[in-house]
Enzyme design. Sequence first.
Site, PDB file in Angstrom:
ATOM      1  N   TYR A 186     -27.934  25.845 -25.206  1.00  0.00           N
ATOM      2  CA  TYR A 186     -26.329  25.604 -25.549  1.00  0.00           C
ATOM      3  C   TYR A 186     -25.773  24.543 -24.632  1.00  0.00           C
ATOM      4  O   TYR A 186     -25.482  23.316 -25.005  1.00  0.00           O
ATOM      5  CB  TYR A 186     -25.902  26.922 -25.186  1.00  0.00           C
ATOM      6  N   TYR A 243     -30.268  37.682 -11.430  1.00  0.00           N
ATOM      7  CA  TYR A 243     -29.910  36.339 -11.853  1.00  0.00           C
ATOM      8  C   TYR A 243     -29.320  35.531 -10.869  1.00  0.00           C
ATOM      9  O   TYR A 243     -29.674  34.319 -10.643  1.00  0.00           O
ATOM     10  CB  TYR A 243     -29.112  36.648 -13.006  1.00  0.00           C
TER      11      TYR A 243
END
Length: 340
Positions: free
Chosen positions: A12, A142
């Site tokens: 993206y 993360y």
Amino acid sequence: MARFLVTGGAGYVGSHVVLALQERGDEVVVLDDLRQGHRAAVPPGVELVVADLADRRRVDEVFAGWSFEGVLHFAALSLVGESMREPMRYLAENLSNTATLADAAVRSGCRRFVLSSTAALFGHPEKMPIDEAARIIPGSAYGESKFMAETALDWADRVHGLRSAALRYFNAAGADPKGRLGEDHTPETHLIPLAIDAALGRRDPLMVFGDDYPTPDGTCIRDYVHVTDLADAHLRVMDRLKDGPSVRYNVGNGLGHSVKQVIESVERIGGRRVPHSIGPRRPGDPAILVASNEKLRRETGWQPYHAGLDEIVRTAWAWREAHPRGYDDRAVPEGAARAA
């Protein structure tokens, strides 16, 4: 003309950065394993190397085959929820792949490196808007993995002189205003495309996680930055690294919009109702996350040209309406990227 390597350039944000580099006349090589990226998202004329960053031999071959002015690194595991189920995988893969890439860059003589980092570094910030001096307390594996990657780049600079920029994103949103690129994730976790697809009848009603937060309408407030503006930030910091030191920047609009405001914007732009229901809060969700972009503006001249929520939603709606199946990887235009 300069040449740049973009890892995750079929994804993206990466694909929008590749397009921006190409439009200003630079040569680009994309390295992507296509697990999440799309061959059709790589613009025509751009070389695509399909490879895994964990394959050190293949990474070395890429640096041996081309000389790069800089590296822009987007390839990473990036789902917060998944990282809390598989923390060791996230910590190992995101750190190891960044280190492998930085090491190959150093050995090849490349001295500029831009890392796609995250606002997940900051967990539950003590003040808003969040600036670069905020305490780094990642609230997920993360976020921790991206902080570890930033730390590895600090050492690469200290020992080898690899100048790096880490851009800590808030919420990338929208699509190329000309409709050439858009957002297509599997699974999709971002609010704006989920709301659009709910309005278009392509998914079940949207679930709003909590409406009892200490915000004006009770729903969470987040900072949305248009992906084209985000791409511009990458080019600006890469250029700054040519003569400047390593830097760390927060990248957002500096404006906050609530979940309810996003739903209202989608309904306004699309002319359709967004079916949704209210569920319980998700554990760990802060009420408000808004960036300070003052340092980025001051040092690079960057500004969000597509700052309005309706404008962000309008570009996202146009792309998703025109591409009901997202990228169709079986239909790559003639002259588009080829796999090396």
